[in-house]
Design an enzyme around this catalytic site. Structure first.
Site, short mmCIF file in Angstrom:
data_model
loop_
_atom_site.label_atom_id
_atom_site.label_comp_id
_atom_site.label_asym_id
_atom_site.label_seq_id
_atom_site.Cartn_x
_atom_site.Cartn_y
_atom_site.Cartn_z
N ARG A 1 -4.22 -4.87 -0.66
CA ARG A 1 -3.51 -5.34 1.49
C ARG A 1 -3.55 -7.09 1.40
O ARG A 1 -3.99 -7.36 1.83
CB ARG A 1 -5.03 -5.24 1.91
CG ARG A 1 -4.69 -4.81 4.04
CD ARG A 1 -5.74 -5.22 4.50
NE ARG A 1 -6.07 -6.26 4.44
CZ ARG A 1 -8.21 -6.66 5.26
NH1 ARG A 1 -8.31 -5.33 4.81
NH2 ARG A 1 -8.34 -7.58 5.10
N TYR B 1 -13.14 -13.44 3.50
CA TYR B 1 -13.24 -12.76 2.34
C TYR B 1 -12.36 -13.31 0.92
O TYR B 1 -13.16 -12.33 0.20
CB TYR B 1 -13.88 -11.52 3.03
CG TYR B 1 -12.51 -11.32 3.64
CD1 TYR B 1 -11.60 -10.27 3.19
CD2 TYR B 1 -12.57 -11.70 5.40
CE1 TYR B 1 -10.85 -10.12 3.62
CE2 TYR B 1 -11.02 -10.93 5.89
CZ TYR B 1 -10.24 -10.27 5.18
OH TYR B 1 -9.41 -9.61 5.76
N HIS C 1 -7.24 -7.95 7.69
CA HIS C 1 -7.14 -6.70 7.94
C HIS C 1 -6.42 -6.56 9.21
O HIS C 1 -6.11 -5.37 9.37
CB HIS C 1 -9.01 -6.28 8.52
CG HIS C 1 -9.01 -5.58 9.22
ND1 HIS C 1 -8.72 -4.55 9.16
CD2 HIS C 1 -9.61 -5.76 10.68
CE1 HIS C 1 -9.30 -3.44 9.92
NE2 HIS C 1 -9.93 -4.02 10.33
#
Lengths: 328, 321
Positions: free
Chosen positions: B237, B249, B241
């Site tokens: 990705r 993270y 998000h």
């Protein structure tokens, strides 16, 4: 010729069977709906008549089963998803409350989800904490869901037929203590309209709005005690928790001036509170005194029979509540 | 794969990539009212899988669903207009970036609840089988959703009933902010298929030819009545998000390396140039055409009216209150 009397569960089964005969898109899916014929024999004989595929046994997978209902309904089928006990529906709430309820709206009407979720509900014979739920009010709180709670064999058949024919999801709850009650049920197919209440008994002193088994208990309270005491009770059965029939309830309160709502669901944010709030907002001038609610005690349901009796409404306790309100 | 298909795959991936990059800009300009979840870097999966499907085959998608919608044939104008909350969007502004539908193209919903689409796709597969069609359902989901009960329940049911469903796991390494290493007991999601007695394969999700080939086999199996398949596509990705995610993270270096190594359009473009299917000039022309198409869609969206407040009520079934 005397009208035919059959049990609630037989009426429900007959309604489903006649719909399955009429429309091949209708099928039942759930744990034990196959050769076993369901927990309380709701689908007895379906496999023999319609085959395994239309009375389809499943694993204990509430999320998958309830989602299968959504997906199949979107594709033009008419699934009846049998989740067995209302308590198990907690496992299916994403599919019911986020998916079935919302996809029509989210898609701006491009998809329809004509699915029926059925489960038995309510207290019966020490089924205790995790098998005695009556939390249909939770679902009524979700826009997009219709919730029906029949109280007689006649309504059980007419409402399941209406539920199957609805273009949007319907939750249908059959109280365990009603399944063996008998009543007059025509053999031919008919519908009971969703959202229309039924006055189960006319009266002049007080309106009791009761749901599911509490309709029976209120009628029992009248027969056993109150009729003899000269207390005239009007018993209104909304039959549909959402959308409910405002007009019939308000008209009854207009006539009697007093309102008691008896519901086996819990009081807090529940159906009884909703009815009391609605009558206060829209019918305050009809009320001679404060409306009251009578619900199951707000506790986890205990096992031992004496404790179980203590927490649930019953005819004698309902009669007491009515007497006190009428005496005021 | 014929040459037309090879070029179509490249064009689809470019459309997805360019649409997502434009949406990122529109978000920054305040035209997208909710932080969208963009698909950049994962385009080969949507393109490779959907190239095997026709309009009567159905998909369920996820909160990161723009790419699936484009690959499945949704009008990109309506897609971008929906994300920008316009009246002309695919759901008239009622659904939004996480809830898009085009049933006439088989887009039966991008579902905002992680894992929520798999049971629905399973039910679509059940209906397709009961209706005796040879159509299939595809459910896209991430490795995060493969840790949800819906994955396990759905795969068991589909295998038991031999349903025509293909479960496509886009393993992009992150379930919201939680890496696969922190959330998932297996390295390869595909081995979970073993537990449900169905074929499970892992492919490189950045290579559209690998994705296409795996999906082709799975779709043929499903059409032939042989049941479901689990396909895991390893990808990354590239964005957070959601737009605006600070990505604490993971390291910036990791993402930068991924950007260099894992660009599905560059990979496929190079394959086609080496094969002689495409020239650099032809590529530039294709890119210009795609840019023009996306620019037109953006213009369409921005020139479209916004819904009025009371448009919220057009589908209200029970106007009691």
């Amino acid at each position: 010729m005397a009208a035919r009397k059959i049990r609630f569960v037989e009426a429900l089964r007959e309604g489903m069977r006649q719909e399955m005969e009429r429309d091949e898109r209708v099928f039942v899916i759930g744990e034990g709906v196959g050769p076993h014929g369901s927990c309380f024999k709701q689908t007895d004989g379906f496999v023999a008549q319609f085959g395994d595929d239309r009375s389809k046994d499943t694993p204990i997978s509430e999320m998958a089963i309830s989602g299968c209902g959504v997906g199949a309904a979107m594709m033009g089928m008419r699934p009846i998803v049998d989740l067995m006990w209302i308590d198990f529906m907690t496992l299916a709430t994403d599919q019911i409350c986020n998916q079935a309820a919302k996809l029509n709206y989210m898609s701006d009407g491009q998809v329809k989800v004509p699915v029926v979720y059925r489960a038995s509900s309510g207290a019966s014979m020490s089924n205790s904490a995790q098998h005695s739920g009556s939390f249909y009010s939770w679902f009524a709180n979700i826009p997009g869901l219709t919730v029906v709670v029949p109280s007689t064999p006649y309504d059980a058949k007419g409402l399941i037929v209406s539920a199957i024919r609805e273009e949007s999801p319907v939750l249908y709850f059959e109280h365990k203590r009603l399944l063996n009650t008998k009543g007059e049920v025509p053999e031919e197919e008919y519908t009971v309209p969703i959202g229309v209440a039924d006055i189960k008994k006319e009266g002049t002193d007080i309106t009791v709005v009761a749901t599911g088994v509490e309709v029976k208990y209120t009628l029992d309270a009248c027969k056993k005690f109150l009729d003899k005491e000269g207390i005239s009770v009007e018993v209104v059965d909304p039959r549909t928790i959402w959308p409910y029939d405002k007009e019939t309830i308000l008209n009854s309160v207009k006539k009697t001036g007093k309102l008691l709502v008896v519901d086996e669901g819990f009081r807090v944010c529940g159906f009884a509170s909703e009815i009391v709030a609605m009558v206060c907002e829209e019918g305050m001038e009809y009320l001679k005194q404060a409306p009251e609610q009578y619900n199951t005690v707000h506790t986890t349901i205990p096992f031992a029979p004496a404790m179980e009796d203590y927490v649930f409404p019953n005819p004698a306790k309902i009669a007491d509540r009515i007497r006190k309100m009428v005496a005021k | 794969m014929d040459n037309k298909l090879k070029l179509d795959l490249l064009r689809t991936m470019l459309e997805i990539r360019k649409a997502e990059l434009q949406l990122a800009i529109l978000y920054k300009h305040g035209e997208v009212p909710c932080a969208a979840h963009l698909y950049e870097g994962e385009e080969a999966i949507a393109a490779g899988v959907c190239a095997n499907l026709n309009d009567k085959d159905c998909i369920t998608s996820t909160h990161r669903g723009h790419g699936h919608c484009i690959a499945k044939g949704m009008d990109v104008k309506k897609m971008i207009a929906e994300v920008c909350a316009r009246k002309t969007g695919c759901c008239s502004g009622k659904g939004g970036t996480m809830h898009m539908f085009a049933p006439e193209k088989g887009v039966m919903g991008t579902i905002g609840i992680v894992g929520g689409g798999m049971p629905i796709a399973t039910g679509i597969g059940l209906a397709l089988k009961m209706q005796k069609t040879d159509n299939v359902a595809v459910s896209f989901f991430g490795e995060g959703a493969s840790n949800n009960g819906t994955f396990h329940e759905s795969l068991n049911l589909a295998s038991l009933w031999k349903l025509p469903v293909i479960y496509v796991c886009e393993n992009n390494g992150f379930a919201t902010s939680v890496s696969a290493a922190r959330s998932t007991s297996v390295k390869d999601i595909s081995i979970r298929a073993l537990g449900y007695n169905m074929p499970g394969v892992t492919v490189d999700g950045n290579k559209v030819d690998e994705v296409y080939a795996a999906a082709k086999e799975a779709v043929e199996r499903a059409r032939a009545g042989e049941g479901p398949t689990l396909i895991e596509c390893k990808t990354y990705r590239l964005r957070g998000h959601f737009e605006g995610d600070d990505c604490l993270y993971r390291t910036k270096e990791e993402t930068e390396i991924a950007k260099q190594l894992r660009n599905p359009e560059t990979y496929w473009k190079n394959c086609l140039i080496i094969e002689g299917v495409l020239t650099e000039e032809e590529y530039q022309q294709m890119e210009a055409e795609v840019d023009a198409k996306i620019a037109e869609a953006v213009e369409f969206a921005l020139n479209s009216p916004k819904p009025e407040g009371e448009d919220a009520m057009t589908l209200y079934h029970t106007p009691l209150f």
